[in-house]
Enzyme design. Structure first.
Site, PDB file in Angstrom:
ATOM      1  CB  ILE A 155     -11.748   0.208 -15.877  1.00  0.00           C
ATOM      2  CG1 ILE A 155     -10.493   0.771 -15.212  1.00  0.00           C
ATOM      3  CG2 ILE A 155     -11.696   0.415 -17.389  1.00  0.00           C
ATOM      4  CD1 ILE A 155      -9.228   0.048 -15.602  1.00  0.00           C
TER       5      ILE A 155
ATOM      6  NE  ARG B 149      -1.361   5.207   5.645  1.00  0.00           N
ATOM      7  CZ  ARG B 149      -2.467   5.892   5.562  1.00  0.00           C
ATOM      8  NH1 ARG B 149      -3.609   5.317   5.225  1.00  0.00           N
ATOM      9  NH2 ARG B 149      -2.463   7.181   5.832  1.00  0.00           N
TER      10      ARG B 149
ATOM     11  CB  ALA C 119      -2.710  13.062   5.830  1.00  0.00           C
TER      12      ALA C 119
ATOM     13  CB  SER D  90       1.639   9.421  -7.639  1.00  0.00           C
ATOM     14  OG  SER D  90       2.072   9.042  -6.357  1.00  0.00           O
TER      15      SER D  90
ATOM     16  CD  GLU E 181     -17.409   1.528   9.629  1.00  0.00           C
ATOM     17  OE1 GLU E 181     -17.570   0.782   8.657  1.00  0.00           O
ATOM     18  OE2 GLU E 181     -18.335   1.843  10.401  1.00  0.00           O
TER      19      GLU E 181
END
Length: 180
Positions: free
Chosen positions: A14, A64, A76, A113, A140
């Protein structure tokens, strides 16, 4: 058959984005009933616990959007298709911190998760750090600042929720248990 396995009978994509793909899967449960599962497909990632010669951990602070705030994390990054995790770990360490590593050691891999996503993070520890003369450029859309902290300072950042993600909390715990 795996214990409690859910057999997928149909999968509908989807959404397909730059980082994730979302599917809705029709599954048959172990008891024979049908259910739907929304699954986030992710290519996987690496995370690095960089340890300086004086025993500090190198962190990055970045905003975030999903949390609507900045947090402090171990470096990471997302794996590219077919990329070796160790190669990705070295690249991400250099891009995000400006450090290279004389020693890069794989620790383990874990699901982030598993209730709704298939992302696996491959965790490394980096030692014998050295400054890169020509630092790789960040993506960027990536903006970070570098923080070097002792284990005790990192534990305080966990307590005051500056460090707020599982991979980083695990990295701090690993460093403490291994007396880095």
């Amino acid at each position: 058959m795996k214990k409690f396995e859910e057999k997928t009978v149909h999968s509908t994509e989807i959404f397909k984005g730059k980082v994730v793909t979302l599917t809705v899967d029709d599954v048959i449960l172990p008891n024979g009933k049908e259910a739907k599962r929304e699954i986030v497909h992710h290519p996987g990632a690496v995370a690095i616990i960089p340890i300086t010669r004086d025993g500090k951990i190198v962190f990055v602070e970045q905003y975030r959007k999903a949390l609507e705030r900045s947090i402090v994390e171990i470096p990471a990054g997302k794996l590219e298709p077919g990329e070796d995790p160790a190669v990705c770990a070295r690249r991400e360490l250099e891009e995000e911190t400006g450090y290279g590593a004389g020693e890069l050691t794989y620790l383990l891999s874990f699901a982030t998760s598993p209730g709704f996503a298939n992302e696996i993070i491959h965790l490394y520890v980096a030692k014998d750090l050295y400054k890169i003369e020509e630092k790789r450029t960040l993506d960027e859309d990536e903006f970070v600042s570098i923080i070097e902290a002792t284990i005790e300072e990192a534990e305080e950042m966990i307590e005051n929720r500056q460090i707020y993600d599982a991979k980083t909390a695990y990295g701090v715990l690993w460093a403490k248990m291994n007396k880095m």
